[in-house]
Design a protein around this motif. Structure first.
Motif, PDB file in Angstrom:
ATOM      1  N   ASP A 133       3.025  -2.688   1.429  1.00  0.00           N
ATOM      2  CA  ASP A 133       3.583  -3.750   0.602  1.00  0.00           C
ATOM      3  C   ASP A 133       3.610  -5.053   1.387  1.00  0.00           C
ATOM      4  O   ASP A 133       4.233  -5.144   2.444  1.00  0.00           O
ATOM      5  CB  ASP A 133       5.000  -3.399   0.153  1.00  0.00           C
ATOM      6  N   ASP A 167       4.587  -8.850   0.676  1.00  0.00           N
ATOM      7  CA  ASP A 167       5.159  -9.853  -0.219  1.00  0.00           C
ATOM      8  C   ASP A 167       5.072  -9.427  -1.685  1.00  0.00           C
ATOM      9  O   ASP A 167       4.768 -10.233  -2.571  1.00  0.00           O
ATOM     10  CB  ASP A 167       4.473 -11.209  -0.038  1.00  0.00           C
ATOM     11  N   GLY A 168       5.318  -8.137  -1.944  1.00  0.00           N
ATOM     12  CA  GLY A 168       5.332  -7.659  -3.316  1.00  0.00           C
ATOM     13  C   GLY A 168       3.992  -7.202  -3.847  1.00  0.00           C
ATOM     14  O   GLY A 168       3.909  -6.754  -5.001  1.00  0.00           O
ATOM     15  N   THR A 169       2.943  -7.284  -3.044  1.00  0.00           N
ATOM     16  CA  THR A 169       1.618  -6.815  -3.452  1.00  0.00           C
ATOM     17  C   THR A 169       1.236  -5.590  -2.627  1.00  0.00           C
ATOM     18  O   THR A 169       1.324  -5.621  -1.400  1.00  0.00           O
ATOM     19  CB  THR A 169       0.552  -7.915  -3.261  1.00  0.00           C
ATOM     20  N   SER A 170       0.819  -4.526  -3.285  1.00  0.00           N
ATOM     21  CA  SER A 170       0.456  -3.289  -2.585  1.00  0.00           C
ATOM     22  C   SER A 170      -1.010  -3.328  -2.180  1.00  0.00           C
ATOM     23  O   SER A 170      -1.896  -3.515  -3.030  1.00  0.00           O
ATOM     24  CB  SER A 170       0.697  -2.075  -3.487  1.00  0.00           C
ATOM     25  N   ARG A 215      -6.721  -7.868  -1.746  1.00  0.00           N
ATOM     26  CA  ARG A 215      -5.906  -7.989  -2.973  1.00  0.00           C
ATOM     27  C   ARG A 215      -6.783  -8.130  -4.218  1.00  0.00           C
ATOM     28  O   ARG A 215      -7.733  -8.912  -4.227  1.00  0.00           O
ATOM     29  CB  ARG A 215      -5.003  -9.218  -2.886  1.00  0.00           C
ATOM     30  N   GLN A 259      -3.509  -3.867  -5.327  1.00  0.00           N
ATOM     31  CA  GLN A 259      -2.880  -4.451  -6.522  1.00  0.00           C
ATOM     32  C   GLN A 259      -3.333  -5.891  -6.749  1.00  0.00           C
ATOM     33  O   GLN A 259      -3.710  -6.600  -5.815  1.00  0.00           O
ATOM     34  CB  GLN A 259      -1.359  -4.391  -6.343  1.00  0.00           C
ATOM     35  N   SER A 283      -3.085  -9.761  -7.138  1.00  0.00           N
ATOM     36  CA  SER A 283      -2.276 -10.719  -6.395  1.00  0.00           C
ATOM     37  C   SER A 283      -1.926 -11.921  -7.259  1.00  0.00           C
ATOM     38  O   SER A 283      -2.819 -12.588  -7.804  1.00  0.00           O
ATOM     39  CB  SER A 283      -3.033 -11.194  -5.150  1.00  0.00           C
ATOM     40  N   ARG A 284      -0.634 -12.203  -7.381  1.00  0.00           N
ATOM     41  CA  ARG A 284      -0.218 -13.413  -8.097  1.00  0.00           C
ATOM     42  C   ARG A 284      -0.562 -14.657  -7.294  1.00  0.00           C
ATOM     43  O   ARG A 284      -0.772 -15.726  -7.860  1.00  0.00           O
ATOM     44  CB  ARG A 284       1.287 -13.358  -8.389  1.00  0.00           C
ATOM     45  N   ARG A 285      -0.581 -14.512  -5.980  1.00  0.00           N
ATOM     46  CA  ARG A 285      -1.013 -15.626  -5.125  1.00  0.00           C
ATOM     47  C   ARG A 285      -2.536 -15.681  -5.134  1.00  0.00           C
ATOM     48  O   ARG A 285      -3.191 -14.666  -4.974  1.00  0.00           O
ATOM     49  CB  ARG A 285      -0.504 -15.448  -3.692  1.00  0.00           C
ATOM     50  N   ASP A 297      -2.766 -11.098   5.582  1.00  0.00           N
ATOM     51  CA  ASP A 297      -2.670  -9.685   5.200  1.00  0.00           C
ATOM     52  C   ASP A 297      -3.181  -8.790   6.332  1.00  0.00           C
ATOM     53  O   ASP A 297      -2.593  -7.736   6.614  1.00  0.00           O
ATOM     54  CB  ASP A 297      -3.469  -9.420   3.926  1.00  0.00           C
TER      55      ASP A 297
END
Length: 259
Positions: free
Chosen positions: A5, A7-10, A54, A60, A62-64, A74
């Motif tokens: 994980d 910053d919220g992304t796996s 990402r 997962q 990525s919102r970023r 990463d």
């Protein structure tokens, strides 16, 4: 399935083998499967680390937005998670550009770099058009079309093609487009003189488009060795894995102070 994980992304990652660590970076659409032959052979002597960027493969969305600095961070966090202080950083195609970015940002976390069919910028019209097509297809949501084409060109057996395609088609179109778009405009050529770590440059002798980038990196990087591999174009990791793996083994042993 090992996941980290960030910053919220796996992020999906895999570690195989023991010894000197080498982490591999794939280009847009492709995944860790691109380094199947490196995982199989090099893990017999080294700690081979692969991961899916990402929004690619098993990682997962990525919102970023995907940028090289984000991917570099990463990788740093993955090294921290694995309690690895320094590693050799290896990338294929646009993944090679990320190698350069990592060495510029975290020289203290690097043993050296391995750039396979890579470039410090996109300058020629052919490559610009190819990346622009990738952007357009990803923007249209045609991930399966991209996955099919790129998996076919990078595989050397039906089994590898099926595995590559299965993983590549899982990618998120938005993140794939971002990765392509950042690659199109990235340029670190003027900073190459600041990289004083050893770098292996490996290119296919038949890859006429990338001869310019091989020459450019060879001239600008202070400490590098340039190797051309016979009878192959761009897809070096899969199409000529035995020769590439031999080059990597020699390079890693020499530059890690080993005989």
């Amino acid at each position: 399935m090992p996941m980290l994980d960030v910053d919220g992304t796996s992020l999906y990652y895999n570690v195989k083998g023991k010894g000197i660590p080498i982490i591999f970076i794939h280009p847009p659409v492709l995944t860790h499967v691109n380094f199947k032959y490196q995982i199989e052979e090099l893990s017999q002597k080294f700690k081979v680390i692969t991961f899916d960027i990402r929004g690619h493969g098993r990682s997962q969305y990525s919102r970023r937005p995907i940028t090289y600095p984000l991917i570099v961070e990463d990788i740093r966090q993955l090294l921290d998670h694995l309690e690895i202080n320094k590693a050799f950083i290896c990338g294929y195609s646009t993944g090679g550009s990320i190698v350069l970015e990592f060495l510029l940002a975290y020289a203290d976390r690097s043993l050296g770099g391995i750039v396979i069919s890579g470039m410090p910028e996109v300058k020629d019209r052919h490559l610009k058009n190819k990346i622009s097509l990738g952007i357009a297809l990803a923007k249209a949501g045609a991930v399966s079309v991209l996955a099919l084409s790129i998996s076919r060109s990078n595989s050397n057996t039906l089994g590898l093609f099926i595995k590559m395609f299965k993983e590549a088609r899982k990618g998120d179109a938005r993140n794939i487009e971002q990765y392509y778009r950042y690659s199109l405009h990235y340029n670190c050529t003027k900073q190459l003189r600041n990289i004083d770590l050893p770098i292996l440059l490996a290119y296919g002798k038949e890859d006429q488009t990338f001869r310019y980038y091989a020459k450019l990196l060879h001239e600008k990087l202070p400490c590098n060795e340039l190797k051309f591999i016979d009878h192959v174009q761009h897809q070096v990791p899969t199409k000529t894995s035995i020769d590439l793996n031999d080059l990597i083994k020699k390079f890693v042993y020499i530059h890690n102070g080993m005989n």
